[in-house]
Design a protein around this motif. Structure first.
Motif, mmCIF file in Angstrom:
data_model
loop_
_atom_site.group_PDB
_atom_site.id
_atom_site.type_symbol
_atom_site.label_atom_id
_atom_site.label_comp_id
_atom_site.label_asym_id
_atom_site.label_seq_id
_atom_site.Cartn_x
_atom_site.Cartn_y
_atom_site.Cartn_z
ATOM 1 N N VAL A 10 4.884 6.342 1.081
ATOM 2 C CA VAL A 10 5.619 6.119 -0.156
ATOM 3 C C VAL A 10 4.806 6.675 -1.329
ATOM 4 O O VAL A 10 3.581 6.539 -1.380
ATOM 5 C CB VAL A 10 5.883 4.606 -0.352
ATOM 6 C CG1 VAL A 10 6.541 4.335 -1.681
ATOM 7 C CG2 VAL A 10 6.739 4.081 0.784
ATOM 8 N N ALA A 11 5.493 7.290 -2.272
ATOM 9 C CA ALA A 11 4.838 7.853 -3.454
ATOM 10 C C ALA A 11 4.173 6.751 -4.270
ATOM 11 O O ALA A 11 4.614 5.597 -4.265
ATOM 12 C CB ALA A 11 5.870 8.581 -4.316
ATOM 13 N N ASP A 12 3.135 7.109 -4.976
ATOM 14 C CA ASP A 12 2.465 6.176 -5.871
ATOM 15 C C ASP A 12 3.392 5.814 -7.032
ATOM 16 O O ASP A 12 4.278 6.598 -7.405
ATOM 17 C CB ASP A 12 1.187 6.792 -6.447
ATOM 18 C CG ASP A 12 0.092 6.938 -5.411
ATOM 19 O OD1 ASP A 12 0.090 6.183 -4.422
ATOM 20 O OD2 ASP A 12 -0.761 7.836 -5.589
ATOM 21 N N TYR A 13 3.180 4.643 -7.597
ATOM 22 C CA TYR A 13 3.937 4.219 -8.773
ATOM 23 C C TYR A 13 3.554 5.103 -9.947
ATOM 24 O O TYR A 13 2.380 5.341 -10.215
ATOM 25 C CB TYR A 13 3.648 2.754 -9.102
ATOM 26 C CG TYR A 13 4.238 2.315 -10.408
ATOM 27 C CD1 TYR A 13 5.610 2.151 -10.546
ATOM 28 C CD2 TYR A 13 3.429 2.092 -11.518
ATOM 29 C CE1 TYR A 13 6.166 1.754 -11.752
ATOM 30 C CE2 TYR A 13 3.973 1.696 -12.730
ATOM 31 C CZ TYR A 13 5.348 1.531 -12.839
ATOM 32 O OH TYR A 13 5.896 1.154 -14.034
ATOM 33 N N GLU A 14 4.560 5.594 -10.654
ATOM 34 C CA GLU A 14 4.344 6.425 -11.831
ATOM 35 C C GLU A 14 5.074 5.771 -13.003
ATOM 36 O O GLU A 14 6.312 5.721 -13.004
ATOM 37 C CB GLU A 14 4.914 7.820 -11.558
ATOM 38 C CG GLU A 14 4.603 8.831 -12.608
ATOM 39 C CD GLU A 14 5.193 10.198 -12.254
ATOM 40 O OE1 GLU A 14 5.724 10.847 -13.177
ATOM 41 O OE2 GLU A 14 5.133 10.589 -11.072
ATOM 42 N N PRO A 15 4.345 5.226 -13.990
ATOM 43 C CA PRO A 15 4.996 4.543 -15.110
ATOM 44 C C PRO A 15 6.080 5.411 -15.751
ATOM 45 O O PRO A 15 5.872 6.602 -15.984
ATOM 46 C CB PRO A 15 3.847 4.283 -16.088
ATOM 47 C CG PRO A 15 2.624 4.248 -15.228
ATOM 48 C CD PRO A 15 2.883 5.249 -14.134
ATOM 49 N N GLY A 16 7.242 4.808 -15.972
ATOM 50 C CA GLY A 16 8.358 5.519 -16.576
ATOM 51 C C GLY A 16 9.179 6.336 -15.589
ATOM 52 O O GLY A 16 10.220 6.869 -15.936
ATOM 53 N N ASN A 17 8.682 6.452 -14.365
ATOM 54 C CA ASN A 17 9.382 7.220 -13.328
ATOM 55 C C ASN A 17 9.406 6.454 -12.011
ATOM 56 O O ASN A 17 9.180 7.030 -10.941
ATOM 57 C CB ASN A 17 8.713 8.583 -13.133
ATOM 58 C CG ASN A 17 8.899 9.481 -14.325
ATOM 59 O OD1 ASN A 17 10.019 9.795 -14.699
ATOM 60 N ND2 ASN A 17 7.805 9.879 -14.945
ATOM 61 N N PHE A 18 9.709 5.173 -12.102
ATOM 62 C CA PHE A 18 9.731 4.306 -10.934
ATOM 63 C C PHE A 18 10.661 4.843 -9.849
ATOM 64 O O PHE A 18 10.405 4.690 -8.653
ATOM 65 C CB PHE A 18 10.170 2.900 -11.363
ATOM 66 C CG PHE A 18 10.323 1.928 -10.252
ATOM 67 C CD1 PHE A 18 9.230 1.542 -9.484
ATOM 68 C CD2 PHE A 18 11.563 1.386 -9.960
ATOM 69 C CE1 PHE A 18 9.379 0.636 -8.451
ATOM 70 C CE2 PHE A 18 11.709 0.471 -8.929
ATOM 71 C CZ PHE A 18 10.616 0.108 -8.173
ATOM 72 N N ASN A 66 0.843 -1.203 0.000
ATOM 73 C CA ASN A 66 0.000 0.000 0.000
ATOM 74 C C ASN A 66 0.877 1.252 0.000
ATOM 75 O O ASN A 66 1.612 1.467 -0.941
ATOM 76 C CB ASN A 66 -0.985 -0.024 1.164
ATOM 77 C CG ASN A 66 -1.950 -1.193 1.064
ATOM 78 O OD1 ASN A 66 -2.383 -1.562 -0.023
ATOM 79 N ND2 ASN A 66 -2.273 -1.798 2.195
ATOM 80 N N THR A 67 0.833 2.058 1.051
ATOM 81 C CA THR A 67 1.600 3.305 1.087
ATOM 82 C C THR A 67 2.866 3.197 1.943
ATOM 83 O O THR A 67 3.491 4.206 2.265
ATOM 84 C CB THR A 67 0.738 4.469 1.619
ATOM 85 O OG1 THR A 67 0.334 4.148 2.961
ATOM 86 C CG2 THR A 67 -0.471 4.699 0.729
ATOM 87 N N THR A 68 3.240 1.973 2.316
ATOM 88 C CA THR A 68 4.468 1.775 3.087
ATOM 89 C C THR A 68 5.430 0.893 2.294
ATOM 90 O O THR A 68 5.035 0.227 1.336
ATOM 91 C CB THR A 68 4.181 1.113 4.458
ATOM 92 O OG1 THR A 68 3.658 -0.194 4.243
ATOM 93 C CG2 THR A 68 3.206 1.952 5.279
ATOM 94 N N ALA A 69 6.677 0.915 2.722
ATOM 95 C CA ALA A 69 7.687 0.108 2.051
ATOM 96 C C ALA A 69 8.704 -0.380 3.071
ATOM 97 O O ALA A 69 8.873 0.219 4.140
ATOM 98 C CB ALA A 69 8.391 0.915 0.971
ATOM 99 N N LYS A 70 9.359 -1.455 2.709
ATOM 100 C CA LYS A 70 10.474 -1.975 3.493
ATOM 101 C C LYS A 70 11.669 -2.027 2.555
ATOM 102 O O LYS A 70 11.657 -2.738 1.547
ATOM 103 C CB LYS A 70 10.162 -3.374 4.018
ATOM 104 C CG LYS A 70 11.289 -3.980 4.826
ATOM 105 C CD LYS A 70 10.922 -5.380 5.305
ATOM 106 C CE LYS A 70 12.039 -6.014 6.097
ATOM 107 N NZ LYS A 70 11.712 -7.404 6.470
ATOM 108 N N ALA A 71 12.696 -1.253 2.874
ATOM 109 C CA ALA A 71 13.937 -1.264 2.100
ATOM 110 C C ALA A 71 14.943 -2.141 2.827
ATOM 111 O O ALA A 71 15.110 -2.023 4.042
ATOM 112 C CB ALA A 71 14.473 0.148 1.947
#
Length: 165
Positions: A40-48, A11-16
């Protein structure tokens, strides 16, 4: 020291997660580090990179960057033959061009043949290696020679498993 990094999203969290290792042929990591990232920012195609780069930079806060001689990312340094910057190039730039970055991707891009070396490792399906700050043939050879009998090197499998925990 070498560092391989991956990020897992929920969702809006991430684990690095980062896997530190001394040698390209290492079978086990020297250390595993991780951090959780909120909003975390939303996925943007071409700008991962806009989604992944902030997570990676937060993880790198845990490391003395002067000890690193390369960072390996899950993805591309350059996205096409024109040299469009991918995650690896954006990371290299964010670090002031001081640490080489090697990208290892599982899928190919249709317009990316000059900036990528397909690497076969016990499979008919290659890994796609890109690099900045180091010679591409040397980066591909390093990935080719990483420990493990399968397509995905042992340490990159460990990294993937750690991100999903």
């Amino acid at each position: 020291m070498k560092l391989a990094i991956d990020v897992y999203y929920h969702n809006t969290t991430a684990k690095a997660v980062g896997v530190l290792f001394d040698d390209w042929q290492a079978a086990t990591p020297t250390q595993i580090i991780s951090t959780d990232v909120d909003d975390v920012a939303d996925y943007e195609p071409g700008n991962f990179y806009k989604r992944e780069l902030p997570c990676i930079l937060k993880l790198l806060e845990q490391i003395d960057l002067t000890t690193l001689d390369v960072i390996v990312v899950d993805g591309y340094v350059h996205l096409n033959d024109d040299g469009k910057a991918g995650l690896g190039a954006h990371l290299f730039e964010a670090l002031g061009g001081k640490i080489p970055v090697v990208g290892v991707a599982k899928t190919s891009f249709h317009n990316n043949t000059r900036n990528v070396v397909p690497v076969l490792r016990s499979s008919k399906n290659p890994l796609f290696v890109t690099a900045i700050g180091t010679a591409l043939p040397a980066a591909a050879a390093s990935v080719q020679n990483m420990h493990g009998p399968f397509r995905m090197p042992t340490l990159l499998k460990v990294l993937d498993q750690e991100t999903r925990r």
